[in-house]
Design a protein around this motif. Structure first.
Motif, PDB file in Angstrom:
ATOM      1  N   SER A  38      66.820  77.939  24.262  1.00 13.46           N
ATOM      2  CA  SER A  38      66.949  78.409  25.586  1.00 13.46           C
ATOM      3  C   SER A  38      66.123  77.771  26.548  1.00 13.46           C
ATOM      4  O   SER A  38      66.431  77.609  27.658  1.00 13.46           O
ATOM      5  N   MET A  39      64.900  77.574  25.998  1.00 12.76           N
ATOM      6  CA  MET A  39      63.695  77.097  26.805  1.00 12.76           C
ATOM      7  C   MET A  39      63.906  75.700  27.195  1.00 12.76           C
ATOM      8  O   MET A  39      63.975  75.057  28.123  1.00 12.76           O
ATOM      9  N   ALA A  40      64.678  74.959  26.011  1.00 11.49           N
ATOM     10  CA  ALA A  40      64.913  73.730  26.158  1.00 11.49           C
ATOM     11  C   ALA A  40      65.962  73.364  27.178  1.00 11.49           C
ATOM     12  O   ALA A  40      66.045  72.494  28.174  1.00 11.49           O
ATOM     13  N   ARG A  41      67.046  74.338  27.322  1.00  9.74           N
ATOM     14  CA  ARG A  41      67.915  74.135  28.138  1.00  9.74           C
ATOM     15  C   ARG A  41      67.499  74.499  29.846  1.00  9.74           C
ATOM     16  O   ARG A  41      68.008  73.941  30.578  1.00  9.74           O
ATOM     17  N   GLU A  42      66.584  75.296  29.871  1.00 10.34           N
ATOM     18  CA  GLU A  42      65.889  75.367  31.109  1.00 10.34           C
ATOM     19  C   GLU A  42      64.906  74.238  31.573  1.00 10.34           C
ATOM     20  O   GLU A  42      64.226  74.406  32.644  1.00 10.34           O
ATOM     21  N   GLY A  43      64.747  73.159  30.753  1.00 13.82           N
ATOM     22  CA  GLY A  43      64.106  72.165  30.885  1.00 13.82           C
ATOM     23  C   GLY A  43      62.646  71.920  30.684  1.00 13.82           C
ATOM     24  O   GLY A  43      61.944  71.307  30.899  1.00 13.82           O
ATOM     25  N   ILE A  44      62.179  73.143  29.750  1.00 12.10           N
ATOM     26  CA  ILE A  44      60.916  73.053  29.543  1.00 12.10           C
ATOM     27  C   ILE A  44      60.762  72.234  28.128  1.00 12.10           C
ATOM     28  O   ILE A  44      61.495  72.210  27.259  1.00 12.10           O
ATOM     29  N   GLU A  45      59.569  71.359  28.098  1.00 10.35           N
ATOM     30  CA  GLU A  45      59.446  70.626  27.059  1.00 10.35           C
ATOM     31  C   GLU A  45      58.342  70.765  26.138  1.00 10.35           C
ATOM     32  O   GLU A  45      58.495  70.521  24.840  1.00 10.35           O
ATOM     33  N   VAL A  46      57.390  71.691  26.528  1.00 14.26           N
ATOM     34  CA  VAL A  46      56.431  71.932  25.735  1.00 14.26           C
ATOM     35  C   VAL A  46      56.057  73.725  26.044  1.00 14.26           C
ATOM     36  O   VAL A  46      56.245  74.076  26.958  1.00 14.26           O
ATOM     37  N   VAL A  47      55.911  74.224  24.765  1.00 16.31           N
ATOM     38  CA  VAL A  47      55.538  75.723  24.747  1.00 16.31           C
ATOM     39  C   VAL A  47      54.475  75.996  23.783  1.00 16.31           C
ATOM     40  O   VAL A  47      54.294  75.541  22.833  1.00 16.31           O
ATOM     41  N   SER A  48      53.667  77.007  24.329  1.00 17.99           N
ATOM     42  CA  SER A  48      52.602  77.546  23.364  1.00 17.99           C
ATOM     43  C   SER A  48      53.134  78.627  22.800  1.00 17.99           C
ATOM     44  O   SER A  48      54.065  79.292  23.031  1.00 17.99           O
ATOM     45  N   SER A  49      52.237  79.099  21.624  1.00 22.86           N
ATOM     46  CA  SER A  49      52.674  80.163  20.886  1.00 22.86           C
ATOM     47  C   SER A  49      52.941  81.556  21.604  1.00 22.86           C
ATOM     48  O   SER A  49      53.856  82.186  21.278  1.00 22.86           O
ATOM     49  N   GLU A  50      52.057  81.738  22.764  1.00 20.49           N
ATOM     50  CA  GLU A  50      52.000  82.985  23.410  1.00 20.49           C
ATOM     51  C   GLU A  50      53.449  83.349  24.061  1.00 20.49           C
ATOM     52  O   GLU A  50      53.690  84.601  23.549  1.00 20.49           O
ATOM     53  N   PRO A  51      53.904  82.346  24.868  1.00 17.33           N
ATOM     54  CA  PRO A  51      55.231  82.995  25.231  1.00 17.33           C
ATOM     55  C   PRO A  51      56.366  82.879  24.345  1.00 17.33           C
ATOM     56  O   PRO A  51      56.989  83.794  24.702  1.00 17.33           O
ATOM     57  N   LEU A  52      56.340  81.997  23.384  1.00 19.98           N
ATOM     58  CA  LEU A  52      57.155  82.013  22.181  1.00 19.98           C
ATOM     59  C   LEU A  52      57.322  83.395  21.522  1.00 19.98           C
ATOM     60  O   LEU A  52      58.133  84.156  21.390  1.00 19.98           O
ATOM     61  N   ALA A  53      55.951  84.000  21.176  1.00 16.77           N
ATOM     62  CA  ALA A  53      55.725  85.264  20.735  1.00 16.77           C
ATOM     63  C   ALA A  53      56.395  86.277  21.495  1.00 16.77           C
ATOM     64  O   ALA A  53      56.928  87.382  20.921  1.00 16.77           O
ATOM     65  N   LYS A  54      55.956  86.250  22.990  1.00 17.59           N
ATOM     66  CA  LYS A  54      56.338  87.322  23.587  1.00 17.59           C
ATOM     67  C   LYS A  54      57.901  87.502  23.806  1.00 17.59           C
ATOM     68  O   LYS A  54      58.226  88.490  23.703  1.00 17.59           O
ATOM     69  N   ALA A  55      58.450  86.156  23.767  1.00 20.55           N
ATOM     70  CA  ALA A  55      60.034  86.292  24.002  1.00 20.55           C
ATOM     71  C   ALA A  55      60.488  86.904  22.545  1.00 20.55           C
ATOM     72  O   ALA A  55      61.703  87.485  22.816  1.00 20.55           O
ATOM     73  N   CYS A  56      60.048  86.554  21.651  1.00 20.70           N
ATOM     74  CA  CYS A  56      60.615  87.048  20.108  1.00 20.70           C
ATOM     75  C   CYS A  56      59.841  88.565  19.653  1.00 20.70           C
ATOM     76  O   CYS A  56      60.304  88.921  18.850  1.00 20.70           O
ATOM     77  N   ASP A  57      58.817  89.028  20.594  1.00 21.52           N
ATOM     78  CA  ASP A  57      58.408  90.340  20.180  1.00 21.52           C
ATOM     79  C   ASP A  57      57.554  90.334  18.813  1.00 21.52           C
ATOM     80  O   ASP A  57      57.906  91.047  17.934  1.00 21.52           O
ATOM     81  N   VAL A  58      57.158  89.103  18.659  1.00 21.80           N
ATOM     82  CA  VAL A  58      56.063  89.106  17.653  1.00 21.80           C
ATOM     83  C   VAL A  58      54.615  88.837  17.844  1.00 21.80           C
ATOM     84  O   VAL A  58      54.372  88.182  19.139  1.00 21.80           O
ATOM     85  N   ASN A  59      53.730  88.759  17.099  1.00 24.36           N
ATOM     86  CA  ASN A  59      52.378  88.441  17.791  1.00 24.36           C
ATOM     87  C   ASN A  59      52.322  86.730  17.504  1.00 24.36           C
ATOM     88  O   ASN A  59      52.816  86.232  16.778  1.00 24.36           O
ATOM     89  N   ALA A  60      51.321  86.209  18.269  1.00 28.82           N
ATOM     90  CA  ALA A  60      51.060  84.838  18.573  1.00 28.82           C
ATOM     91  C   ALA A  60      50.718  84.224  17.211  1.00 28.82           C
ATOM     92  O   ALA A  60      51.176  83.092  16.842  1.00 28.82           O
TER      93      ALA A  60
END
Lengths: 212, 212
Positions: B23-45
């Motif tokens: 979903s991030m790739a579709r929005e054109g995001i190329e790089v992601v750190s663990s924090e936003p990914l963790a937040k989106a998935c509701d687990v800790n970083a």
């Protein structure tokens, strides 16, 4: 009984234990040790003993577990000794499959209402349950004492259906769609993931090929 | 990349990560750190970082993960970079729901054959797939290169269907029925458990009531 935190992995194995214990009880077996239970469930015996330790001290060394007492204790701990009224939201093929699933009622989860916003479906009776317009969700949740909502809507409608359930006072949601839900604190959400198991299979098949 | 043992709990979270990363790739995001990914998935970083460490060293401290490379690496590890041909056995409501599920094909699991032994269903086309008599399973598995079988039969027919799949050379089975399967070594079985999630919900609701 140790109350409070039962690990998710233990909960994950409980339905398997419950099923085996019930099947043994039906055959007239009253006591079982961890070994045959472990064998039937394809896990190791020490794992079974650890998992069951959360539900009381029923294991008598050299004798085994009293099956009836163990089942009663697990039911109490999981809260499945009493009936839960469930609403199903989104009546496509998956919703129909769940409505037709006899085990839900057998396991004390009673689907007492089915909701869909498709006018062609509203009024249809599936397995004795009438499909009702989603707009009436609030009224029906209160009238029927619904505490759990199951979501089988298209993913793009899931968040709105979730909001309807929360507004009506539902605090537990089982989500069969791939959408991630935003819910306030105090609302429990579980996701049913169709791909987790397929990924495990493709991983295992691929590992097998790499080792050839 | 660390090969070999990826813990089941990590595999359990992968479809969630894959979905968020796509979903991030579709929005054109190329790089992601663990924090936003963790937040989106509701687990800790730190959990995210640990899980993703099984798939290579893509995390650059202070920068993050290259999404495209990470997705490619996960796909390779899980073996989902290539197509898997799947047979569905038992075409009731649940079987139909799975046949209609567009995500299977999107995720490289192609249901190429559907089997049922009900003469009223044989010959029917569901989503472009013809329902075939289960007796022809052996022939079709070989003809179509089927490697994974999904079981949605009534529980009492599950073991026989399993045997047909194994006899035809299938080495991976996804079982949606509550029946436990007996399979020879080298055959992988995964169980989809409808009650695990409901038990977690009833447990959480019950704990909430006890604390009132």
């Amino acid at each position: 009984m140790k109350h409070g935190h039962i690990p998710r992995v233990t909960i994950g194995r409980l339905s398997m234990y419950i099923q085996e214990l019930e099947s043994m009880a039906r055959e007239g077996i009253e006591v079982v040790s961890s070994e045959p239970l472990a064998k039937a469930c394809d896990v190791n015996a020490s794992q079974v003993r650890k998992d069951l330790s959360y539900f009381g001290e029923f294991g008598v060394r050299g004798v085994g577990y009293n099956i009836a007492k163990l089942l009663e204790s697990i039911s109490l701990a999981l809260g499945i000794h009493r009936q839960w009224n469930v609403a199903l939201v989104g009546i496509g093929n998956l919703g129909r499959a769940l409505l037709n699933h006899p085990e839900f009622k057998q396991r004390n989860f009673h689907v007492v209402a089915a909701f869909d916003c498709d006018p062609f479906k509203i009024g249809e009776i599936v397995q004795g349950t009438e499909i009702i317009c989603t707009k009436r969700l609030n009224e029906k949740v209160r009238e029927l004492g619904i505490e759990i909502g199951i979501l089988t809507t298209p993913p793009e409608r899931t968040q709105r259906a979730t909001q309807h359930l929360i507004d009506a006072g539902v605090r537990a949601i089982l989500n069969y769609t791939p959408a991630r839900l935003r819910v306030p604190e105090g609302v429990h959400v579980e996701y049913v993931d169709f791909f987790h198991s397929l990924y495990t299979l493709s991983l295992n098949l691929s590992l097998g090929e790499r080792h050839l």
